[in-house]
Design a protein around this motif. Structure first.
Motif, short mmCIF file in Angstrom:
data_model
loop_
_atom_site.label_atom_id
_atom_site.label_comp_id
_atom_site.label_asym_id
_atom_site.label_seq_id
_atom_site.Cartn_x
_atom_site.Cartn_y
_atom_site.Cartn_z
N TRP A 42 13.69 56.36 -37.07
CA TRP A 42 13.45 55.17 -37.76
C TRP A 42 14.17 53.88 -37.50
O TRP A 42 13.71 52.88 -37.69
CB TRP A 42 13.73 55.62 -39.28
CG TRP A 42 12.80 56.78 -40.03
CD1 TRP A 42 12.87 57.95 -40.04
CD2 TRP A 42 11.46 56.47 -40.50
NE1 TRP A 42 11.86 58.60 -40.41
CE2 TRP A 42 10.90 57.65 -40.87
CE3 TRP A 42 10.69 55.37 -40.95
CZ2 TRP A 42 9.41 58.00 -41.56
CZ3 TRP A 42 9.57 55.41 -41.48
CH2 TRP A 42 8.83 56.45 -42.00
N TYR A 43 15.28 54.01 -37.04
CA TYR A 43 16.17 52.85 -36.70
C TYR A 43 16.04 52.18 -35.22
O TYR A 43 16.32 51.18 -34.76
CB TYR A 43 17.61 53.20 -37.04
CG TYR A 43 17.93 52.96 -38.77
CD1 TYR A 43 18.35 51.73 -39.23
CD2 TYR A 43 17.66 53.98 -39.64
CE1 TYR A 43 18.60 51.77 -40.53
CE2 TYR A 43 17.74 53.89 -40.85
CZ TYR A 43 18.31 53.00 -41.33
OH TYR A 43 18.55 52.70 -42.78
N TYR A 45 16.03 49.43 -51.77
CA TYR A 45 14.93 50.20 -52.29
C TYR A 45 15.33 51.70 -52.53
O TYR A 45 14.78 51.87 -53.54
CB TYR A 45 13.90 50.00 -51.00
CG TYR A 45 13.03 48.66 -51.00
CD1 TYR A 45 12.60 48.03 -51.86
CD2 TYR A 45 12.93 48.18 -49.62
CE1 TYR A 45 11.90 46.86 -51.60
CE2 TYR A 45 12.28 47.01 -49.32
CZ TYR A 45 11.93 46.43 -50.52
OH TYR A 45 10.99 45.20 -50.25
N PRO A 60 6.54 48.26 -49.13
CA PRO A 60 7.08 46.92 -49.56
C PRO A 60 6.29 45.70 -49.37
O PRO A 60 5.68 45.68 -48.57
CB PRO A 60 8.76 47.09 -48.62
CG PRO A 60 7.95 47.62 -47.25
CD PRO A 60 6.94 48.38 -47.58
N TYR A 91 4.77 44.14 -46.11
CA TYR A 91 5.45 44.14 -44.87
C TYR A 91 5.75 45.47 -44.47
O TYR A 91 5.78 46.42 -45.01
CB TYR A 91 6.63 42.96 -44.68
CG TYR A 91 7.79 43.48 -45.38
CD1 TYR A 91 7.87 43.17 -46.70
CD2 TYR A 91 8.87 44.04 -44.67
CE1 TYR A 91 8.84 43.59 -47.55
CE2 TYR A 91 10.10 44.21 -45.56
CZ TYR A 91 10.04 44.22 -46.78
OH TYR A 91 11.01 44.51 -47.65
N LYS A 92 5.89 45.56 -43.21
CA LYS A 92 6.50 47.07 -42.58
C LYS A 92 5.17 48.16 -43.40
O LYS A 92 6.06 49.36 -43.82
CB LYS A 92 7.76 47.50 -42.90
CG LYS A 92 8.70 46.54 -42.00
CD LYS A 92 10.01 47.11 -42.16
CE LYS A 92 11.07 46.54 -41.09
NZ LYS A 92 12.44 46.99 -41.22
N HIS A 110 8.85 52.07 -42.86
CA HIS A 110 10.03 51.28 -43.50
C HIS A 110 11.18 52.25 -43.25
O HIS A 110 10.85 53.52 -43.67
CB HIS A 110 9.88 50.58 -44.90
CG HIS A 110 11.05 49.75 -45.20
ND1 HIS A 110 12.36 50.07 -45.47
CD2 HIS A 110 11.42 48.43 -45.36
CE1 HIS A 110 13.24 49.18 -45.71
NE2 HIS A 110 12.49 48.04 -45.80
N GLN A 111 12.44 51.83 -42.63
CA GLN A 111 13.44 52.75 -42.61
C GLN A 111 13.95 53.40 -43.92
O GLN A 111 14.79 54.14 -43.61
CB GLN A 111 14.32 52.06 -41.58
CG GLN A 111 15.32 50.92 -42.21
CD GLN A 111 14.74 49.77 -42.44
OE1 GLN A 111 13.42 49.47 -42.16
NE2 GLN A 111 15.22 48.59 -42.65
N HIS A 112 13.74 52.81 -44.90
CA HIS A 112 14.30 53.54 -46.19
C HIS A 112 13.21 54.56 -46.50
O HIS A 112 13.76 55.32 -47.74
CB HIS A 112 14.17 52.40 -47.49
CG HIS A 112 15.34 51.48 -47.12
ND1 HIS A 112 15.29 50.27 -47.93
CD2 HIS A 112 16.35 51.27 -46.51
CE1 HIS A 112 16.27 49.29 -47.63
NE2 HIS A 112 17.06 50.15 -46.73
#
Lengths: 343, 343, 343, 343
Positions: free
Chosen positions: D111-112, D149, D231, D202-203, D207-209
């Motif tokens: 994810w990152y 988030y 998001p 966006y994303k 999203h990495q969250h």
């Protein structure tokens, strides 16, 4: 009339595209961007994804073949180099940058901190404020489109100078602009989180629009004019409000001064004199109008003039098209009579 | 010290509650609102739903028993009536309205268009600008808390008058305020869609803060002062920026003037002189600071002073608490040293 | 074609005036406002001070003589009363309110909490979503212009229902709107200081646009549709973004779904499918476009559809003019091809 | 307790400084910034010009001598490298980045898109959501402060999972954030003119969250959780609103669910359950509160949960200080009971 836009990736360039698309006599022949050549227009400007243009490289010879009119919406210094080449090809040039606005090359070099264009071209250039210098614009081949602040300021100021109503030695110009005035520059100070809910002055120690205002003001005043001018950045996208303060030379009422403005701008389709209430930037948003209000303070004998424009329209692209209309003998309002977008 | 807030449903009232809650020496004893008596505080202000207060009716006798200090954040005219009753009970009164700021009742009646408080009380009231009138405030029982525009203006202006540096006859004050300055008034002109993306002047023909500015300025100038003052409404919640222009009487550099300001405000914990860059409203958001910047324009011999505050803090509730601290002999900064909220 | 606008003092009315002024076939014959009859247009809308209209009283007989087409931009309930009278005079009526959108009068009464228009007229009315119901609109004399949320929602949703791609029983619609969606209502919750720097849901327990969405969705789905719909108020003037979530019935890639949308809207000049990046409200500001983006989440098998419009244009006045164009056999884009205003 | 802040030039860093300055037990010993070492704090943050700090170079040995507690507010990947060194010196570390939130290093790398910290340290790190994992935090030496988030989402979601009230396979999370959530990154898409008057997702494709939310949710659900999470960027500075949708497993009324939330958060000083009206971001601005509202839609059997926080406070710096309080055995609210700033 086939038209090229050079520097079409800035906000002024995007606004020119919008206006040319809706203009009865102009046709967008070339979109030139050195930084995004080869990209689709919609990559830079998704809001224009219904238009199928591609940015092209700068190629003076090709412009020579494909366009008759060239708008330059380029950073300082670029137009000073390109314009002589375009003029050598006989193109009509309307320059939205500051490169040809000042007649005195040394003044340009002092305020812009870069080399001025050759004197010959500075001399040829005509200052494109149609409400005041229409005669010269009608026959000009190189039109220096005024800056956003000078446009709002001069439309408010010149009637007072022409009628010798104020002491021009004590002029104060407090100017406020929306953020598009700074262009699409990627800079920390222009990030949303820094600008939103914030009001701040900038360039308090000198803005390059000062000599431009003084040069035009002196033509009408017939005397030296030195202005105090402080610009402020306002958390909104579009719009300029100039608040102008000066001591009056004689006693006038607000009503008398308003009548004078009405007369001066009787034939100017884009100047609206505000007789009730005060001008506001939103009332001109997206349009080519300049709204002007006036108040004479009888306690102090000073006058306040309030002048608003949309900085991307009357302050840039709209005025450029207005200059094209005037130069070509088209209706002054051709392609420019959109009502403001409210709210 | 048991404290009552009268008129606690406006923005200034809500800010007082926030400050009193965090103050080491103040205790919120009574929240009084005639329009919302009986409601929970959280109905008017959901952001304070962690606090369990209820608005109470106005009952002067009850205040007499339950509070020692009374803040009035009431509409014009209310304080003029209530204050004599509260003072008769020996309460310390800090009035955030304009009712006791002008020494001359006729002037109040001209500018506020309503009856002034009795002369006796106008004479007793002390103008609560702690940086300039601390001696009087320390012993005052009725403190007239300055208006938001006068606070920002006077902190920037008084040093120049005190040092006889400017010609006060040509003072121009261009003031800009966020929208909370208008209070929580339900009016079409204050709707989001009307204000957002909009900048507009208002009360160009006369704002009630003019005589307040002139009265305090004249104390320092020792001469009549008549100012041109135009306020503008900026699309943001909080913040005032005052841009002040005046011709200098002698030649000074910007640095010399900055040093003078540094000296004047050496012991003022809430005034920060900006030596690099310019003040911005966001830099004081939510705090009691006043940031002041200065520029001497050598081309014209004029000075520009730029002064920013948070209108609800240093311009209202924060200054009121600062006055309470001064009057009670507490630390000047007690309950007031929150850093600004950024961004 | 002579046109009357009834209810011309709201934001939708002002937008209709702007569009009619620039339309090649429409002429603004009457501006009707019961609340501001006799006032100049510029009193309600200073941005239109270059237009010399005056608001008139509502007089059905006079409309009979002076107009052929009537736009109603009135509060709930008004159109339900006026339309039968206007239709009795043979006028073509385009109603921007919700009075004729629901076929079932009881549903109207449940959701709007007021009496429905007579069944006869509900039956005659045609739901004016041109991209989906063009055949009916072409011959309709009473066109119920869709709501802003339903327009953005249905343009994003109907292709999926038509192609049986999703399980419509698990539809989630998270809708976000700019503040003009609430009209020019003078209410504390719509003050600038309350809305700015704030994001909040509203009508979480039921919005009157739900049955309108379900009614149109069921026509395409051929089955009952019950949606979860939550609207949110966003601190900006214009724009709606609808984020729609649903489980897919079969495996598709994002690319496959995008192609399906491209085909469905091949001949729809105002729908732009976003293949790179995501839709944003600013990209349609001031225009009649609806931009739609799609993403299939392969982790979960759900699809997200993102649909944006300008609520005053495609969500109100623009779509009304689009309906007029369709009904009259004019070019679909007549008077509607303004590029979006950016930024 | 002597405290160092590493990465102190971002918005999260500035907020930490503000909080540490007002904290009864924390003392700001070192401000570390590799990009601005040597600069005065006021150069990066003029709003803090009353504080006389200077940014220092990163020097692990020096931190060893001068600080006991270290907050890391660094870009992704930095903390993964520095934390083992700081822990080797016995420092208590609270990491505001995402480097230690995921227990599974491969998931982090997916994810990152960068290398994960060593498994040993991932295992030692404790997820710092005090309302749910207080026991572990009390004894932790490496606290992974949750993302903005996930904080808003989990505080709203976990009670429903704990009580087995929803079908977690059909969870939809529609998240909206102010612009400070993106940090102080200088990027065209974050310029004021691009963001203002604009709303955009966006994303959307990941999203990495997401894995962070799923990891914590699975602990409570005792089952796999896969969420749809989109998001959106909202034109405001601060604030997150998460709108969460899920089908209920049994019939409950809104009132019953509210009572359940009240019980779950009975001892949580920063969670406020909203029983009347709906949460709004402004009601928590500048504070460490999380406001939660709930609605059960009886038509569809779905529940909507609405959760708001200030992303820089409860979503970052405030929660970091809350974790420090918990870890050190101080009052949960020490230095954190500022009332929200309104408006």
């Amino acid at each position: 009339m086939k038209t090229a836009v050079i520097g079409s990736t800035g906000y002024g360039g995007a606004e020119l595209i919008r206006l040319i698309e809706g203009h009865p006599h102009l046709e967008l022949a070339m979109l030139i961007s050195t930084s995004q050549a080869g990209d689709a227009l919609s990559q830079a400007y998704p809001h224009l994804r219904h238009l199928a243009y591609t940015f092209q490289e700068l190629d003076i010879a090709q412009i020579g073949q494909e366009a008759e009119l060239v708008f330059l919406a380029t950073p300082p210094g670029v137009s000073g180099e390109l314009t002589p080449q375009l003029r050598a090809q006989g193109k009509l040039v309307i320059d939205l940058s500051g490169d040809f606005r000042l007649k005195d090359g040394r003044s340009y070099e002092d305020w812009y901190n870069r080399k001025a264009a050759p004197d010959k071209w500075l001399a040829e250039a005509v200052y494109g404020l149609p409400e005041w210098f229409a005669e010269e614009i009608r026959t000009a081949d190189l039109i220096a489109n005024p800056g956003c602040y000078p446009t709002a300021t001069l439309l408010g100021l010149l009637p007072l100078l022409q009628h010798r109503m104020i002491d021009q030695r004590a002029l104060v110009i407090d100017a406020k602009s929306g953020v598009t005035g700074a262009g699409r520059k990627v800079d920390q100070s222009l990030l949303f989180s820094e600008v939103n809910e914030n009001l701040r002055p900038y360039k308090v120690d000198g803005h390059q629009h000062i000599p431009e205002i003084e040069q035009a003001a002196e033509r009408l005043a017939g005397a030296e004019v030195r202005v105090r001018f402080v610009p402020h950045l306002v958390p909104m996208n579009r719009g300029i409000l100039v608040s102008l303060y000066a001591p009056m030379l004689h006693k006038y009422t607000t009503t008398e001064v308003l009548h004078m403005y009405e007369e001066v701008y009787e034939d100017a389709p884009f100047v609206r004199i505000v007789e009730s209430g005060w001008p506001s930037t939103k009332a001109v948003q997206g349009s080519n109008f300049c709204d002007i209000g006036v108040h004479v303070d009888e306690r102090t004998g000073w006058i306040t003039v309030l002048s608003v424009i949309d900085n991307l329209m009357k302050g840039a692209a709209g005025q450029a098209v207005q200059n094209a209309n005037l130069r070509m003998g088209w209706a002054a309002t051709a392609g420019l009579m959109q009502s403001p977008l409210f709210p």
